[in-house]
Structures are given as structure tokens and as C-alpha cells.
Design an enzyme around this catalytic site. Sequence first.
Site, PDB file in Angstrom:
ATOM      1  N   GLU A 263     -43.243  84.564 -18.844  1.00 18.40           N
ATOM      2  CA  GLU A 263     -45.069  83.986 -17.955  1.00 18.40           C
ATOM      3  C   GLU A 263     -45.152  84.320 -17.235  1.00 18.40           C
ATOM      4  OE1 GLU A 263     -47.995  82.560 -17.632  1.00 18.40           O
ATOM      5  OE2 GLU A 263     -47.718  82.098 -19.548  1.00 18.40           O
ATOM      6  N   CYS A 302     -52.311  79.961 -14.153  1.00 17.71           N
ATOM      7  CA  CYS A 302     -51.212  80.424 -14.091  1.00 17.71           C
ATOM      8  C   CYS A 302     -52.230  81.620 -14.457  1.00 17.71           C
ATOM      9  CB  CYS A 302     -50.477  81.317 -15.328  1.00 17.71           C
ATOM     10  SG  CYS A 302     -50.960  80.714 -17.163  1.00 17.71           S
TER      11      CYS A 302
HETATM   12  P1  NDP Z   1     -39.365  77.616 -11.240  1.00 21.13           P
HETATM   13  O1  NDP Z   1     -39.433  79.465 -11.562  1.00 21.13           O
HETATM   14  O2  NDP Z   1     -38.570  77.275  -9.935  1.00 21.13           O
HETATM   15  O3  NDP Z   1     -39.654  76.596 -12.582  1.00 21.13           O
HETATM   16  C1  NDP Z   1     -40.237  76.913 -13.809  1.00 21.13           C
HETATM   17  C2  NDP Z   1     -39.132  76.355 -14.678  1.00 21.13           C
HETATM   18  O4  NDP Z   1     -38.221  76.770 -14.623  1.00 21.13           O
HETATM   19  C3  NDP Z   1     -38.997  74.646 -14.725  1.00 21.13           C
HETATM   20  O5  NDP Z   1     -38.956  74.111 -16.335  1.00 21.13           O
HETATM   21  C4  NDP Z   1     -37.711  74.790 -13.832  1.00 21.13           C
HETATM   22  O6  NDP Z   1     -36.848  73.511 -13.985  1.00 21.13           O
HETATM   23  C5  NDP Z   1     -36.521  75.797 -14.615  1.00 21.13           C
HETATM   24  N1  NDP Z   1     -35.725  76.029 -14.330  1.00 21.13           N
HETATM   25  C6  NDP Z   1     -35.388  76.685 -13.059  1.00 21.13           C
HETATM   26  N2  NDP Z   1     -34.720  77.069 -12.683  1.00 21.13           N
HETATM   27  C7  NDP Z   1     -33.387  76.944 -13.957  1.00 21.13           C
HETATM   28  C8  NDP Z   1     -32.045  77.890 -14.295  1.00 21.13           C
HETATM   29  N3  NDP Z   1     -32.060  77.652 -13.145  1.00 21.13           N
HETATM   30  N4  NDP Z   1     -31.897  77.328 -15.620  1.00 21.13           N
HETATM   31  C9  NDP Z   1     -33.024  76.966 -16.325  1.00 21.13           C
HETATM   32  N5  NDP Z   1     -34.217  77.104 -15.725  1.00 21.13           N
HETATM   33  C10 NDP Z   1     -34.291  76.628 -14.904  1.00 21.13           C
HETATM   34  O7  NDP Z   1     -40.942  77.540 -10.704  1.00 21.13           O
HETATM   35  P2  NDP Z   1     -42.195  76.450 -10.406  1.00 21.13           P
HETATM   36  O8  NDP Z   1     -42.479  75.095 -11.585  1.00 21.13           O
HETATM   37  O9  NDP Z   1     -40.755  75.604  -9.417  1.00 21.13           O
HETATM   38  O10 NDP Z   1     -42.517  77.015  -9.972  1.00 21.13           O
HETATM   39  C11 NDP Z   1     -42.884  77.781  -8.547  1.00 21.13           C
HETATM   40  C12 NDP Z   1     -43.475  78.561  -8.128  1.00 21.13           C
HETATM   41  O11 NDP Z   1     -43.736  79.725 -10.183  1.00 21.13           O
HETATM   42  C13 NDP Z   1     -45.117  78.249  -8.246  1.00 21.13           C
HETATM   43  O12 NDP Z   1     -45.515  77.685  -7.037  1.00 21.13           O
HETATM   44  C14 NDP Z   1     -46.043  79.694  -8.602  1.00 21.13           C
HETATM   45  O13 NDP Z   1     -46.373  80.542  -7.348  1.00 21.13           O
HETATM   46  C15 NDP Z   1     -45.085  79.798  -9.918  1.00 21.13           C
HETATM   47  N6  NDP Z   1     -45.762  79.954 -11.304  1.00 21.13           N
HETATM   48  C16 NDP Z   1     -45.944  80.428 -12.032  1.00 21.13           C
HETATM   49  C17 NDP Z   1     -46.693  80.162 -13.057  1.00 21.13           C
HETATM   50  C18 NDP Z   1     -47.846  80.818 -13.926  1.00 21.13           C
HETATM   51  O14 NDP Z   1     -47.529  81.379 -15.220  1.00 21.13           O
HETATM   52  N7  NDP Z   1     -48.097  82.179 -13.860  1.00 21.13           N
HETATM   53  C19 NDP Z   1     -46.678  78.398 -13.532  1.00 21.13           C
HETATM   54  C20 NDP Z   1     -46.077  77.742 -13.267  1.00 21.13           C
HETATM   55  C21 NDP Z   1     -45.615  78.586 -11.831  1.00 21.13           C
HETATM   56  P3  NDP Z   1     -37.035  72.105 -13.062  1.00 21.13           P
HETATM   57  O15 NDP Z   1     -38.157  71.972 -12.644  1.00 21.13           O
HETATM   58  O16 NDP Z   1     -36.322  71.552 -13.492  1.00 21.13           O
HETATM   59  O17 NDP Z   1     -36.349  73.213 -12.031  1.00 21.13           O
END
Ligand code: NDP
Length: 685
Positions: A263, A302
Amino acid sequence: MYILADRPRRLESYVGGVWTRGAKDGVALLDAATGAPVALIDSSGIDFAAALAYGREKAGPALRRMSFHERAAMLKALAQALMDRKEEFYALSTATGATRTDSWIDIEGGIGTLFSYASKGKRELPNTRVLADGEVETLSRDGTFSARHILTPLEGVAIHINAFNFPCWGMLEKLAPTLLAGMPAIVKPASQTAYLTELMVRRMVETGLLTEGSVQLVCGSVGDLLDHVDGQDVVTFTGSAVTGRKLKMHPAIIENSVRFTMEADSLNAAVLGLDAGPGTEEFELFVKEVAREMTAKAGQKCTAIRRVIAPRAHSDALIAALDERLGKVALGNPADESVRMGPLASLGQREEVRARIRDLAADAEIVAGDPANPQVVSGDVEAGAFLNPVLLFCGKPGAARAVHDIEAFGPISTVMPYDTAEEAVDLVKRGKGSLVTSVFTNDPRIAEELVLGIAPFNGRVMIGNRASAKTSTGHGSPLPGLVHGGPGRAGGGEELGGIRGVKHYMQRTAVQGAPGLLSAVTGRWIEGAPVRADGEHPFRKSLAELRIGDQLVTATRTVALEDIEHFANFTGDTFYAHMDEEAARANPFFDGRVAHGYLIVSFAAGLFVDPAPGPVLANYGVDNLRLLTPVYPDDALQVRLTCKEINPRINAEHGEVRWDCRVTNQTGATVAQYDVLTMVAKTRG
Ligand code: NDP
């Protein structure tokens, strides 16, 4: 109290049944409004392969030994225990930048999802460990070879990688269907707000209600966890499309065909109908909804509305109304009760959103809100990640790209004008797949055209109008019973959706074989399976004595013309097919007057019921009633009643019994077929 006694505290992961600190001190997580350190996060040194093995070997078998109803009861007790401790979660949630209303969505919305799945599990699933899916397929002419689909829990671990914006709901909305399905989980919250998830998991573990190992938690990086996944595991991801795509292409996920639900970014839209000009109730509702979606959780949802699609003639009025409304939103430290919108999750996140606003400016101009100078009513304007709501206007959205491609994950939306309904549909589609789009109209034809036009591009569509103004759950609320997910850019995944969501953690298997063996496998009697007719009326048997396949074949009863006339006059159902021979003959389905369907069902009950008080407590309905052959005067009816499914309730002295009921005539033709549903005592009173 958790936040004050030890702040900043080192977060711990809960793996292998033990709370474990990372090997290093960790990275500081800061309060979104004050910049004060809240916690330190690090997961280095954790043995992730061992965590997976623990889930598979210890927690999975224990969960699978429980029935759906037992797991549902566990979810309910857990939800109650968390609700009792909710104020502690609210107190800590403020550090994430959430106002009390924002936190309510996260905390009570999440706990409510647990309650909802507990209730669905009890009401909509049987008290078994295997779930039969769909109808029996008969594969041989003589009925000796049939098939049925069954669902059994996957034997691996569900890895839930969550986003920062809903540290509680994001975890619980995935845990509820996972645990109900019988699968253990490893939860990996986004680092930025992991302290709140950690607190909630800590309280969950302390209750002692969870079966051992059914929930593990990783605070910090998941290290090499994904290298060890196999085909019985499930990975779900919520976050940015970039990370999602990267994880989806992880070699172990591809090689082992691991189920991956994503998602990600979603350019959700709200469309104002051509009929909904200024002065209409729909216009007012639309303005309120857009402003609410922009500012709730500071737009870090989201499902938030990013694209505001409005009739060209009403665009100016809409912008003016939104400008006025957004101008009244008090921005500041969420600990201050007068504040209506808190900061973004972090200063880094604010920089990210400001950069995305600059990208959007390629197509659109800012018409309300200054991205640079936050107007706060309270809080530290330097240290807090405050951002004013920003409204943009894109005059030629049909030719623009950025406004349909770039998700600014904050209080940001772009107004786009349209002239015809087809154009509005086209603009929605340019988002390339969204979680949700709402349509505000009071015109049924406009609703039909817009909703059917945009449905293939959306996981959910909400129609707003004056009739549902007070009761609507709103554009931005995913609900446990409804699908949450969307095609294309939204990730192509599906979560929630009631019992559908549970099936994501189970394997569907087509099982073929002789009916007797299929009945034994599924715990549900099917046509052709052995029966037991031991001379005792099955209604005299308690749940302890009753077996599937227990059968009663009744005496016959002849239907007289007087019976039909009596029933017609008694009930008032004097439809011509029962009363007028000539008219009935003219009907293509009948050769003369016929008995009422409900007369057949009533006579059937008269034939199979055993009248004296006994273990059968009540009849609570029939399922799938089909009237298959007309019954004429002088036809003789006979009933075959077979115990099909037995569902003893936990925490009650009774259970449900489903009976296969088949009514035949003197030629053996089936005239009616249905399931009779009864409540039966567990023991003879
Ligand atoms: P990320 O995609 O960076 O992170 C989402 C999750 O993935 C976090 O738990 C993160 O952990 C984890 N993650 C990141 N890299 C890895 C990896 N290599 N292996 C395993 N897990 C990983 O999103 P953010 O939460 O930082 O948000 C960034 C952007 O995403 C927002 O600005 C927004 O644009 C979008 N977003 C969209 C959403 C939606 O549902 N539409 C919801 C939230 C965000 P960790 O935090 O420890 O890096």
C-alpha cells in the site's frame, strides 16, 4: 509514567519471547512539536533468522490449534485490555505530532478494528480450524467424486512493515486479520514513531492474552530478515512506492513467490458534481471534507485528498471557501487543546513535503497558505515541524503531470477544474490508481456516471450528499469491513474488507475426493457422504451426541386443494397462481394451481419437527431457500433432514446446527432445498 520516567529511553524489540536492546545506543527520535528527544532506536545484533524460526516453530502451531472463535475471543480480550489503557497511548501519541482527534483515529480506530474482527470472527466464521470456501462441485454423474475449496492458515510468519503515520492503527489493522487467520506476525513499525508502537506491544504482551510468540516486534532496521522468507510467509508493506518496489523485488520474495501486499503513494481525489454549486448542501459538505482531509493528521494520511476536482464555473468560489476555512485552523503543539492541526512527523518530513510542493509548482500555483512561514498558536516554531495548509490551483489539469504524480505527504491539495463528467473521470484516472475517491453530488445520474467511470481505478469510492451528511464515515476512513487498498500506484494490494482480509493469510486448496472423505476433511456434511439414521430423532440429541450426517427421513404428507385455499385465506397471500386455475395454467411455469412456497416450507417443518421440549432451543432462520419444482394438489411431500454442520459456541451452553433440508414429491423430484438453522444445547437439560 512511561514517557516521563526514562526519557529518552532505548526502545527494545520483542523477539523470541524476550525484550531485546540493539547492540548500539541508537538514533534519537525527536518530538515532532518540540524537537525534544523521545527515544533511541536500534536493532543491530538481533538474529532475524531465529525470530522467523521462532514464529514458525513455536507460535504458528499454537495459533493453529485454536479455532476461529477462540482466536476471535483472544482478539476481543486484547482489544478490551488495550482500551482500558488508552490514556497512556494518547499521552505518548502527542510526541508524534498528533492532536487528540488524530490520535483517536490511530489508537481507538486501531483498537476498534480488533473489536470488529473479533466480532466478525465469531459471527461470520465457523468454530473450526479449517474454512470451507464456496460450494461443493460435483465431478461425477453418480455423485461419488466431488470437490470443495478449503482455506488453512499459512505455516510461516506475516511480516508487517508499517508507515510512520499510524503507529497503532497501522499495526492493529494488519494484526487483526493475521491472528484471526491463525498466523503469527513480526511487526516492524517505521522508526520515526516506533516508540508508540513499542509501548502498545509492551502492553499487549503484559496482558498475557496473546499466545506465545504470536506477535514479535522489531524496532529499527529489519536487517537481513527478508533474506530468510519462504513461500509460507507473507510480507505486507505500507509506505513510499520507492521502498515498496525495492522490497517487492527482493530476491527471496521473488524466488519463493512470497505473498507481498503493498500500500503505497496514492493521489486520492474528491470530485464535486456538476450539480453541486455554491449554495447547495453538497458544496458545503465538500468544502468541509476537503479541509478536514487536508488538516487531519496534518495531511499525513494515505487516504488524504490530494486532488480536488471541481466544475470550472465553481472553482473560484471553492478556492475562496477553502481559503477561509483553512485560515481558521489553529496550528501548533498538539499538547495544547485549542490546536486543530499538529506538526508533521519530523523536520525531515517537512523538508520532503516542501520539496514536493516545489515539484507541484511546475503545474500549479499556490492560492492559499504559505509553505515557508508557519503561523502557530503555540509551540516552538523553530524546533517543531510545523507547516501551514497549502492549497494549489492547476488551471490545465488535462495537460499537467506533476499534480497527478507527486504525493506531497502533508496538508497539501491541488484544485483542478473540469467541464464535463467525462473530463472529471479522466482526471481521476490520471492518478493511475488510488485508495479512495469521493464524489459529492445529489444527482443519481451524475453519481452513476462518475462512480462507474472511476471505480476500476479505486479501491473505495465514497458518495457524499445531504442525505448521509450526518452519518457518513467520511472520505478518509478505512473501515474494517471494507476493502482498503487500490490498484496501480496505490500498490495493487488489498487489506481489511472483513473476512476477505483474513483469507490473505490462508492458503486456498481445492480438495477432490469421495464425499465421505471430503466431509471428514471439512467437518461439514455434503451430499453423498455417509449418514446415520439410528432411530432416534436428531432433535432429541444434544451437541455432545449429535454427529454430522445424522439423518431423519420423514413420513409423507399429501397437499390438498383445501390446504392451499386455507393457507391463502389464512395468510392473505391469494396470488392468482394459488387461487385461479385458468390464470395459473396461462402462466408458463405452471400446469394449474400450485401450493405456496411458504406452505411447502411450513408443511416440511410440520413433518420434521419433534415437538416436545428438548435440546433444540430455537430456529433462527433458513439459508439458500430454493423452490425447484411446483407442488400441485394431491402431491405427496416428504422431507430428508441431515445434520450438516455443528458449531459449539465457546463461553455458552449452546451452539448452532445447520441442517440440510430437502423436500421431495412422490416422484422423488426435489421441490425445495434449503438449510435450516437452529440453536441446540450442548447437553441434555
Ligand atoms: P518508507 O517507504 O521509507 O518507509 C516505510 C516503512 O518501510 C518503514 O517501516 C521503514 O522503516 C521501512 N523500510 C524502509 N526501507 C526499508 C528496507 N530497505 N527494508 C525494510 N524496511 C524498510 O516511507 P516513510 O515512512 O519514510 O514515508 C516516506 C513517504 O512515503 C512519505 O513521505 C509518503 O509520501 C509516503 N507514505 C505513503 C503512505 C501511504 O500509505 N500512501 C504512508 C506513509 C508514507 P524505517 O522507518 O525504519 O526506515
